[in-house]
Write a protein that holds these residues in place. Sequence first.
Motif, mmCIF file in Angstrom:
data_model
loop_
_atom_site.group_PDB
_atom_site.id
_atom_site.type_symbol
_atom_site.label_atom_id
_atom_site.label_comp_id
_atom_site.label_asym_id
_atom_site.label_seq_id
_atom_site.Cartn_x
_atom_site.Cartn_y
_atom_site.Cartn_z
ATOM 1 N N SER A 5 36.745 51.689 26.838
ATOM 2 C CA SER A 5 37.941 51.569 27.666
ATOM 3 C C SER A 5 38.573 50.198 27.493
ATOM 4 C CB SER A 5 37.538 51.776 29.134
ATOM 5 O OG SER A 5 38.564 51.457 30.035
ATOM 6 N N SER A 7 40.842 47.359 29.651
ATOM 7 C CA SER A 7 40.935 47.056 31.080
ATOM 8 C C SER A 7 42.311 47.294 31.688
ATOM 9 C CB SER A 7 40.499 45.612 31.343
ATOM 10 O OG SER A 7 41.306 44.703 30.604
ATOM 11 N N SER A 12 42.975 54.763 29.855
ATOM 12 C CA SER A 12 41.599 54.401 30.209
ATOM 13 C C SER A 12 41.404 54.398 31.717
ATOM 14 C CB SER A 12 41.257 53.018 29.650
ATOM 15 O OG SER A 12 41.263 52.996 28.243
ATOM 16 N N ARG A 16 38.814 56.575 34.178
ATOM 17 C CA ARG A 16 37.916 55.903 35.107
ATOM 18 C C ARG A 16 38.115 56.412 36.537
ATOM 19 N NH1 ARG A 16 38.619 49.661 34.532
ATOM 20 N NH2 ARG A 16 37.252 49.788 36.360
ATOM 21 N N GLN A 17 39.348 56.663 36.932
ATOM 22 C CA GLN A 17 39.611 57.197 38.267
ATOM 23 C C GLN A 17 38.950 58.561 38.440
ATOM 24 O OE1 GLN A 17 43.921 57.024 38.223
ATOM 25 N NE2 GLN A 17 43.944 55.244 39.574
ATOM 26 N N GLN A 20 35.148 58.254 38.755
ATOM 27 C CA GLN A 20 34.761 57.756 40.081
ATOM 28 C C GLN A 20 34.936 58.836 41.139
ATOM 29 O OE1 GLN A 20 35.481 53.691 41.270
ATOM 30 N NE2 GLN A 20 36.349 54.333 43.229
ATOM 31 N N LEU A 28 30.488 51.669 31.264
ATOM 32 C CA LEU A 28 31.819 51.217 30.871
ATOM 33 C C LEU A 28 31.682 50.168 29.776
ATOM 34 C CD1 LEU A 28 34.896 51.328 31.453
ATOM 35 C CD2 LEU A 28 34.538 49.479 33.084
ATOM 36 N N ILE A 198 41.316 50.654 41.045
ATOM 37 C CA ILE A 198 41.066 50.678 39.596
ATOM 38 C C ILE A 198 42.359 50.416 38.842
ATOM 39 C CG2 ILE A 198 40.406 52.163 37.656
ATOM 40 C CD1 ILE A 198 38.475 53.588 39.592
#
Length: 231
Positions: A5, A7, A12, A16-17, A20, A28, A198
Amino acid sequence: MKLYSVSDGPPSLAVRQALQFLNIPFELINVDFGAGDHMTDEYAQKNPQKEIPVLDDNGFLLGESNAILQYICDKYKPDSELYPKDPQVRSIVNHRLCFNLSTYYKYISEYTMAPIFFDYQRTPLGLKKVHIALDVFNTYLTKLGKKYAAADNLTIADFPLITATMCLEAIAFDFSSYKMVSKWYATFKSEYPKLWEIAAVGMNEITAFEKNPPDLSHMEHPIHPVRKNVK
């Protein structure tokens, strides 16, 4: 499971959302875009497109954030409302994912991100395209009449649309005249503050780069022409 990923990359951040939200454990792995990590031969073995993100699920490699979002739901949380099974509702989710990829994020990123990182200019045509994308999305939200992009509940369609929209906020672009988009965006922030956090971290990075563009001239074989005369 590993997620390669970047940042501040909206695709990305969207993945990630979802991870989660679904409470799926993963490692990660940061890909240093500025250093050109994604342009290496080693990374190309994971994704020949040399784009980010890439999911590595015990050796199963998958690029394209839309495909990753669909895969993690189907494999790990098949009964989640995040990717509904009803054919019509799912088709709307899939449509919004396609719309974001083909139009919404495409036009927004060309106007917001490309001039920060590469040798592109913000033009009247680019601005017009952003307004076209916002207007169409506003119309979709109005016609559907739901709280979120594809349903009354959050779906995987919302994540990439949210992270695309945050690019506009990152450069202080005023989209408040698009009432339904603004309402949907504010609702997500209010109802899912941890997921918004995020995106917010990435947004703050983009804002900083907007004020101080990174020097990518050292990157070998960049996909796009790099900015010149970066101060």
